[in-house]
Design an enzyme around this catalytic site. Structure first.
Site, PDB file in Angstrom:
ATOM      1  N   GLU A 124       0.478  -0.711   0.038  1.00 47.32           N
ATOM      2  CA  GLU A 124       0.267   0.103   0.071  1.00 47.32           C
ATOM      3  C   GLU A 124       1.008   0.867   0.176  1.00 47.32           C
ATOM      4  OE1 GLU A 124      -2.655  -1.913   3.313  1.00 47.32           O
ATOM      5  OE2 GLU A 124      -2.045  -0.237   4.255  1.00 47.32           O
TER       6      GLU A 124
ATOM      7  N   CYS B  90      -3.598   1.977   7.832  1.00 48.39           N
ATOM      8  CA  CYS B  90      -2.062   1.094   7.517  1.00 48.39           C
ATOM      9  C   CYS B  90      -2.135  -0.308   7.852  1.00 48.39           C
ATOM     10  CB  CYS B  90      -1.416   1.842   7.387  1.00 48.39           C
ATOM     11  SG  CYS B  90      -0.709   3.085   7.142  1.00 48.39           S
TER      12      CYS B  90
END
Ligand code: SF4
Length: 386
Positions: free
Chosen positions: A97, A336
Site C-alpha cells: 500500500e 495502514c
C-alpha cells in the site's frame, strides 16, 4: 512483462549509481541526467522520443534497463480525513500500500510509503504485523508507488514518509536508495527534510543512519520504557532494551543538534501511567525530544480524552513538546495494513494490544492501528482530497 527480468530497474538505482550505469551505456553527463529525469521526474516510460539524445543511445538504454510499473489494484478514499489509500500489485503478485495524505496547508500533500510486504516485527497493535513478512520492497517499487500517487494528486506532493507497511530499517539499503531518488532533482524533487523514516527501534540501523548523516527526519517508536511491557507491545523490536534505544536516540540528537521525535502508541491501562512518565525522564530526560502520542485504535484499549490528558499532564515535567497524532484512513478498513490485509487473507487473527489473542479472524477497522504521521499534526480531520 518478464517476471524474472534480470535487468536493473532505471527507477531502482540510487541516483549516482543510475548516472554511472547510464554513462556506461553511452549516456554520460547531461544525457544521463536527461534520461533519468524523463523516467522519474517526468514519470514517463517513453525514453525513445527524448530530444537531444542520440536515438542509438536511447535504444541501448531501453534495452539495458527495466521500466515496468506496479499495477494499481484499488484505491479507497477516507471521507472523514480525505486520505486515499492505494493498493499496488508487483510483478510477482505481492500486494502493498501507499497512502496519499492531504496536509493542513490546502495545496500540499504527502505520500506514506511501505517498505516491506508485510512485516516481521509483530507489534500487537498493528494489522500489518499480523501478516508476517513476505519480502522487502525494491527501491523501484517504492519510487513507483510515490510517482503513481503523485500523478493522481490534485495537490503538490511535498513530502514522503516511510511509515506504511514494514520496518524501513530492516530494508535499510533499498529504503535509503529510494529516499535518495525521491530527493534528487532528476527524481522526486522532494526536500530531504520533507522525507521521514519511521522505525520501531532497530538500534544498529539507527546508529548507522546517524553515522551516515542523512538529511531525512527520523521518528522512533518507543511506546514503553519498561522492558517486559515493551516486549509484549512490540515483541520484534524488543531485542534491544529501552536503555540501548535511548542511547542511540541520545547519540542521534547530539549528532544532528536537534530534537528527536519519539512516537508513543497509547494503550489505555497499559503504558500511560506514572511509571512510564518517570521512565521517560530517567531514560531521556537529558535529550531534546518531541513526543508524538498516538491513540491505539483498538477497543477496549483505546484511551479516552481524560486518560490522554492525564498522561499529557504526567509528561509535563519532561518539558518536551507533546503532540497528539491520529491514524489516517481509519474509516472503511483503510488504516495502514488493512487494505493489503483484507486481500492477503481473511484468516489473520486480531490481537488485543495487551497481548491476548481474540476473535474475529478477519481484520476489522476496530483492531487496526499504525504509528503516525510526523508532519501532519491534524487536530481536526480535513475533508479535502484528490
Ligand atoms: S507497527 Fe510497523 S514495525 Fe510494528 S508490525 Fe506494524 S509495520 Fe511492523
Amino acid at each position: 512483462m518478464r517476471l524474472t527480468d534480470p535487468r536493473p530497474h532505471l527507477r531502482g538505482l540510487a541516483p549516482e549509481a543510475a548516472l554511472a550505469a547510464l554513462a556506461a551505456v553511452g549516456a554520460p553527463g547531461s544525457h544521463g541526467r536527461r534520461i533519468l529525469a524523463r523516467a522519474i521526474r517526468d514519470d514517463s516510460d517513453d525514453l525513445l522520443t527524448l530530444p537531444r539524445v542520440p536515438k542509438a543511445v536511447l535504444a541501448r538504454v531501453a534495452d539495458t534497463f527495466r521500466l515496468d510499473r506496479l499495477e494499481r489494484v484499488e484505491s479507497v478514499r477516507d471521507e472523514v480525513d480525505g486520505s486515499v489509500k492505494h493498493l499496488f500489485r508487483s510483478p510477482d503478485g505481492a500486494l502493498h500500500e501507499a497512502v496519499w495524505i492531504p496536509l493542513l496547508r490546502p495545496d500540499a500533500a504527502t505520500v506514506c510509503l511501505s517498505s516491506q510486504v508485510g512485516c516481521s516485527l509483530d507489534c500487537s497493535f498493528c494489522a500489518t504485523g499480523r501478516l508476517g513478512l513476505r519480502r522487502n520492497l525494491h527501491t523501484w517499487e517504492m519510487v513507483d508507488a510515490f510517482l503513481q500517487v503523485r500523478r493522481l494528486s490534485s495537490r503538490r506532493v511535498t513530502g514522503a514518509v516511510f511509515m506504511g507497511q514494514g520496518e524501513p530499517f530492516l530494508n535499510y539499503d533499498q529504503v535509503i536508495a529510494a529516499a535518495e531518488v525521491l530527493r534528487h532533482p532528476c527524481g522526486g524533487g522532494v526536500s530531504g527534510k520533507a522525507i521521514t523514516l519511521s522505525t520501531a527501534g532497530i538500534v544498529p540501523a539507527i546508529r548507522r543512519f546517524t553515522a551516515e548523516g542523512h538529511p531525512y527526519r527520523l521518528i522512533v517508536s518507543l511506546t514503553s520504557t519498561v522492558r517486559e511491557r515493551r516486549a509484549s507491545l512490540m515483541p520484534g523490536a524488543s531485542r534491544w532494551s529501552p536503555e540501548e534505544l535511548a542511547d542511540a536516540l541520545r547519540a542521534h540528537a547530539r549528532a544532528r543538534g536537534e530534537r528527536v521525535t519519539v512516537a508513543w502508541v497509547c494503550v489505555a491501562g497499559v503504558n500511560m501511567g506514572e511509571d512510564e512518565a518517570l521512565g521517560l525522564r530517567r531514560l531521556l530526560g537529558d535529550v531534546p525530544l518531541r513526543l508524538n502520542l498516538i491513540e491505539v485504535n483498538a477497543d477496549p484499549r483505546r484511551p479516552s480524552e481524560a486518560q490522554l490528558q492525564a498522561f499529557v499532564d504526567l509528561l509535563s515535567p519532561l518539558g518536551s513538546p507533546v503532540v497528539r497524532r491520529y491514524s489516517v484512513g481509519r474509516e472503511k478498513h483503510s488504516a495502514c495494513g488493512m487494505l493489503a490485509a483484507t486481500r492477503f487473507s481473511a484468516a489473520v487473527p486480531a490481537r488485543d494490544p495487551g497481548g491476548e489473542e481474540r476473535a474475529p479472524a478477519e481484520p476489522s477497522a476496530s483492531t487496526t492501528f499504525r504509528r503516525f504521521l510526523p508532519s501532519f499534526s491534524v487536530p481536526r480531520p480535513t475533508r479535502s482530497g484528490t
